[in-house]
Motif scaffolding. Structure first.
Motif, PDB file in Angstrom:
ATOM      1  N   GLY A 197       0.846  -1.186   0.000  1.00 12.56           N
ATOM      2  CA  GLY A 197       0.000   0.000   0.000  1.00 12.56           C
ATOM      3  C   GLY A 197       0.884   1.239   0.000  1.00 12.56           C
ATOM      4  O   GLY A 197       1.392   1.633   1.043  1.00 12.56           O
ATOM      5  N   ILE A 198       1.125   1.813  -1.163  1.00 12.39           N
ATOM      6  CA  ILE A 198       2.058   2.933  -1.266  1.00 12.39           C
ATOM      7  C   ILE A 198       1.461   4.044  -2.141  1.00 12.39           C
ATOM      8  O   ILE A 198       0.471   3.847  -2.812  1.00 12.39           O
ATOM      9  CB  ILE A 198       3.424   2.504  -1.876  1.00 12.39           C
ATOM     10  CG1 ILE A 198       3.189   1.785  -3.201  1.00 12.39           C
ATOM     11  CG2 ILE A 198       4.185   1.642  -0.912  1.00 12.39           C
ATOM     12  CD1 ILE A 198       4.482   1.408  -3.895  1.00 12.39           C
ATOM     13  N   GLY A 199       2.075   5.200  -2.113  1.00 10.03           N
ATOM     14  CA  GLY A 199       1.631   6.275  -2.987  1.00 10.03           C
ATOM     15  C   GLY A 199       1.524   7.605  -2.297  1.00 10.03           C
ATOM     16  O   GLY A 199       0.442   8.166  -2.175  1.00 10.03           O
ATOM     17  N   ASN A 208       3.458  12.777  -8.468  1.00  8.91           N
ATOM     18  CA  ASN A 208       4.137  12.554  -9.740  1.00  8.91           C
ATOM     19  C   ASN A 208       4.122  13.861 -10.534  1.00  8.91           C
ATOM     20  O   ASN A 208       3.150  14.184 -11.203  1.00  8.91           O
ATOM     21  CB  ASN A 208       3.411  11.439 -10.513  1.00  8.91           C
ATOM     22  CG  ASN A 208       4.114  11.084 -11.806  1.00  8.91           C
ATOM     23  OD1 ASN A 208       4.990  11.816 -12.268  1.00  8.91           O
ATOM     24  ND2 ASN A 208       3.737   9.979 -12.385  1.00  8.91           N
ATOM     25  N   LEU A 231       5.941  15.417 -15.381  1.00  7.10           N
ATOM     26  CA  LEU A 231       5.365  16.037 -16.574  1.00  7.10           C
ATOM     27  C   LEU A 231       5.211  17.547 -16.363  1.00  7.10           C
ATOM     28  O   LEU A 231       5.583  18.355 -17.227  1.00  7.10           O
ATOM     29  CB  LEU A 231       4.013  15.406 -16.897  1.00  7.10           C
ATOM     30  CG  LEU A 231       3.279  15.969 -18.112  1.00  7.10           C
ATOM     31  CD1 LEU A 231       4.100  15.749 -19.390  1.00  7.10           C
ATOM     32  CD2 LEU A 231       1.896  15.325 -18.253  1.00  7.10           C
ATOM     33  N   ALA A 288      -5.594  19.582 -10.142  1.00  6.42           N
ATOM     34  CA  ALA A 288      -6.524  19.265  -9.062  1.00  6.42           C
ATOM     35  C   ALA A 288      -6.203  17.883  -8.513  1.00  6.42           C
ATOM     36  O   ALA A 288      -5.563  17.076  -9.171  1.00  6.42           O
ATOM     37  CB  ALA A 288      -7.967  19.308  -9.583  1.00  6.42           C
ATOM     38  N   GLY A 289      -6.648  17.651  -7.298  1.00 10.19           N
ATOM     39  CA  GLY A 289      -6.449  16.331  -6.693  1.00 10.19           C
ATOM     40  C   GLY A 289      -5.132  16.231  -5.938  1.00 10.19           C
ATOM     41  O   GLY A 289      -4.531  17.221  -5.549  1.00 10.19           O
ATOM     42  N   ASP A 290      -4.687  14.985  -5.753  1.00 10.13           N
ATOM     43  CA  ASP A 290      -3.491  14.722  -4.946  1.00 10.13           C
ATOM     44  C   ASP A 290      -2.284  15.546  -5.371  1.00 10.13           C
ATOM     45  O   ASP A 290      -1.450  15.915  -4.544  1.00 10.13           O
ATOM     46  CB  ASP A 290      -3.091  13.243  -5.079  1.00 10.13           C
ATOM     47  CG  ASP A 290      -3.835  12.362  -4.093  1.00 10.13           C
ATOM     48  OD1 ASP A 290      -4.911  12.763  -3.614  1.00 10.13           O
ATOM     49  OD2 ASP A 290      -3.322  11.250  -3.824  1.00 10.13           O
ATOM     50  N   GLU A 300      -4.204  14.632   0.254  1.00  6.42           N
ATOM     51  CA  GLU A 300      -4.215  13.310  -0.387  1.00  6.42           C
ATOM     52  C   GLU A 300      -5.426  12.523   0.089  1.00  6.42           C
ATOM     53  O   GLU A 300      -5.281  11.501   0.771  1.00  6.42           O
ATOM     54  CB  GLU A 300      -2.924  12.566  -0.050  1.00  6.42           C
ATOM     55  CG  GLU A 300      -1.680  13.259  -0.570  1.00  6.42           C
ATOM     56  CD  GLU A 300      -0.422  12.675   0.049  1.00  6.42           C
ATOM     57  OE1 GLU A 300      -0.305  12.695   1.281  1.00  6.42           O
ATOM     58  OE2 GLU A 300       0.431  12.203  -0.706  1.00  6.42           O
ATOM     59  N   HIS A 301      -6.611  13.025  -0.229  1.00  2.00           N
ATOM     60  CA  HIS A 301      -7.826  12.309   0.142  1.00  2.00           C
ATOM     61  C   HIS A 301      -8.846  12.377  -0.970  1.00  2.00           C
ATOM     62  O   HIS A 301      -8.892  13.321  -1.747  1.00  2.00           O
ATOM     63  CB  HIS A 301      -8.430  12.870   1.437  1.00  2.00           C
ATOM     64  CG  HIS A 301      -7.594  12.587   2.638  1.00  2.00           C
ATOM     65  ND1 HIS A 301      -7.293  11.311   3.041  1.00  2.00           N
ATOM     66  CD2 HIS A 301      -6.965  13.415   3.501  1.00  2.00           C
ATOM     67  CE1 HIS A 301      -6.515  11.361   4.100  1.00  2.00           C
ATOM     68  NE2 HIS A 301      -6.293  12.619   4.397  1.00  2.00           N
ATOM     69  N   TRP A 302      -9.684  11.333  -0.974  1.00  4.92           N
ATOM     70  CA  TRP A 302     -10.673  11.143  -2.004  1.00  4.92           C
ATOM     71  C   TRP A 302     -11.610  12.351  -2.142  1.00  4.92           C
ATOM     72  O   TRP A 302     -11.928  12.791  -3.245  1.00  4.92           O
ATOM     73  CB  TRP A 302     -11.461   9.871  -1.653  1.00  4.92           C
ATOM     74  CG  TRP A 302     -12.606   9.561  -2.518  1.00  4.92           C
ATOM     75  CD1 TRP A 302     -12.581   8.869  -3.695  1.00  4.92           C
ATOM     76  CD2 TRP A 302     -13.971   9.925  -2.288  1.00  4.92           C
ATOM     77  NE1 TRP A 302     -13.851   8.775  -4.201  1.00  4.92           N
ATOM     78  CE2 TRP A 302     -14.717   9.410  -3.356  1.00  4.92           C
ATOM     79  CE3 TRP A 302     -14.628  10.634  -1.273  1.00  4.92           C
ATOM     80  CZ2 TRP A 302     -16.083   9.579  -3.449  1.00  4.92           C
ATOM     81  CZ3 TRP A 302     -15.990  10.804  -1.378  1.00  4.92           C
ATOM     82  CH2 TRP A 302     -16.707  10.282  -2.444  1.00  4.92           C
ATOM     83  N   ALA A 354     -10.145  15.085  -4.146  1.00  7.02           N
ATOM     84  CA  ALA A 354     -10.090  14.740  -5.579  1.00  7.02           C
ATOM     85  C   ALA A 354     -11.474  14.803  -6.203  1.00  7.02           C
ATOM     86  O   ALA A 354     -11.612  14.973  -7.416  1.00  7.02           O
ATOM     87  CB  ALA A 354      -9.479  13.350  -5.753  1.00  7.02           C
ATOM     88  N   PHE A 410     -11.651  13.685   5.692  1.00  5.25           N
ATOM     89  CA  PHE A 410     -11.647  12.256   5.395  1.00  5.25           C
ATOM     90  C   PHE A 410     -12.249  11.493   6.565  1.00  5.25           C
ATOM     91  O   PHE A 410     -12.370  12.015   7.671  1.00  5.25           O
ATOM     92  CB  PHE A 410     -10.240  11.734   5.086  1.00  5.25           C
ATOM     93  CG  PHE A 410      -9.320  11.649   6.278  1.00  5.25           C
ATOM     94  CD1 PHE A 410      -8.594  12.756   6.696  1.00  5.25           C
ATOM     95  CD2 PHE A 410      -9.172  10.459   6.972  1.00  5.25           C
ATOM     96  CE1 PHE A 410      -7.738  12.672   7.788  1.00  5.25           C
ATOM     97  CE2 PHE A 410      -8.311  10.368   8.063  1.00  5.25           C
ATOM     98  CZ  PHE A 410      -7.595  11.476   8.465  1.00  5.25           C
TER      99      PHE A 410
END
Ligand SMILES: Cc1cc2nc3c(=O)[nH]c(=O)nc-3n(C[C@H](O)[C@H](O)[C@H](O)COP(=O)(O)OP(=O)(O)OC[C@H]3O[C@@H](n4cnc5c(N)ncnc54)[C@H](O)[C@@H]3O)c2cc1C
Length: 161
Positions: free
Chosen positions: A54-56, A60, A63, A91-93, A109-111, A114, A138
């Motif tokens: 479970g990583i991330g 990123n 780009l 937008a998002g993480d 970093e939560h749903w 996003a 969250f």
């Protein structure tokens, strides 16, 4: 909060090791296609039948960086989610957005983030004045303990003007 949940898992028999990284996964003896052990940064070798990863937590941004966008722990955007290039939004993480209520850049970093930030991004693209003002949120349910968390912590010793 972290201590509460760490204690909860330990009370249920989980061997929780913080500040310890996985350095290698070794194949099973006689079966190179199966995992046999996990090597940890403190030198420990753990035998394993099954490994769940479970990583991330690293944005990123390659780009964005190669496009010349301003990047600092994610892609820097304003309250309207516009990057340092007026024609590009994030937008998002991956977005490190200025939060007008908290008055600082914030990468969430939560749903829920996003889910809601793209609405603001779409409004901005349509030329409508828009601003992401929702506080981070969250929830988590672990064993019999549920938690809902709104806003964001600030490090101990930090004061906000
Ligand atoms: C292990 C784990 C557990 C989590 N648990 C929870 C939870 O319990 N509750 C909760 O609220 N949130 C949780 N999260 C966080 C949640 O998953 C994220 O906040 C959410 O998925 C972020 O959505 P996103 O669209 O911003 O990014 P992502 O879902 O990461 O989507 C980004 C996409 O962009 C793609 N991409 C990246 N670079 C490029 C490129 N150069 N070109 C093309 N595509 C690219 C990626 O492959 C990916 O598909 C968890 C995350 C992880 C990793």
């Amino acid at each position: 909060m972290a201590q509460v949940f760490a204690d909860l898992h330990r009370d249920h028999g989980v061997d929780l090791r913080c500040d310890t990284a996985v350095t290698a996964v070794q194949p099973a003896a006689g079966d190179p296609s199966s995992a046999g052990a996990v090597l940890l940064s403190d030198g420990t070798e753990l035998e394993a039948d099954v490994i769940v990863v479970g990583i991330g937590v690293t944005p990123n941004v390659e780009l964005a960086r190669s496009c010349g966008l301003n990047v600092d722990d994610g892609i820097l955007v304003g309250r309207d989610l516009v990057t340092s290039d007026d024609d590009i939004l994030a937008a998002g993480d991956v977005a490190n957005a200025y939060h007008p209520l908290l008055r600082r850049q914030l990468r969430v970093e939560h749903w829920a983030n996003a889910l809601h930030q793209p609405v603001v991004a779409a409004q901005t693209m349509l030329g409508q004045p828009a601003s992401h003002v929702r506080l981070p949120y969250f929830f988590t349910d672990q064993y019999d303990l549920g938690m809902e968390y709104t806003a964001t912590p600030i490090p101990t010793g930090t004061t906000r003007s």
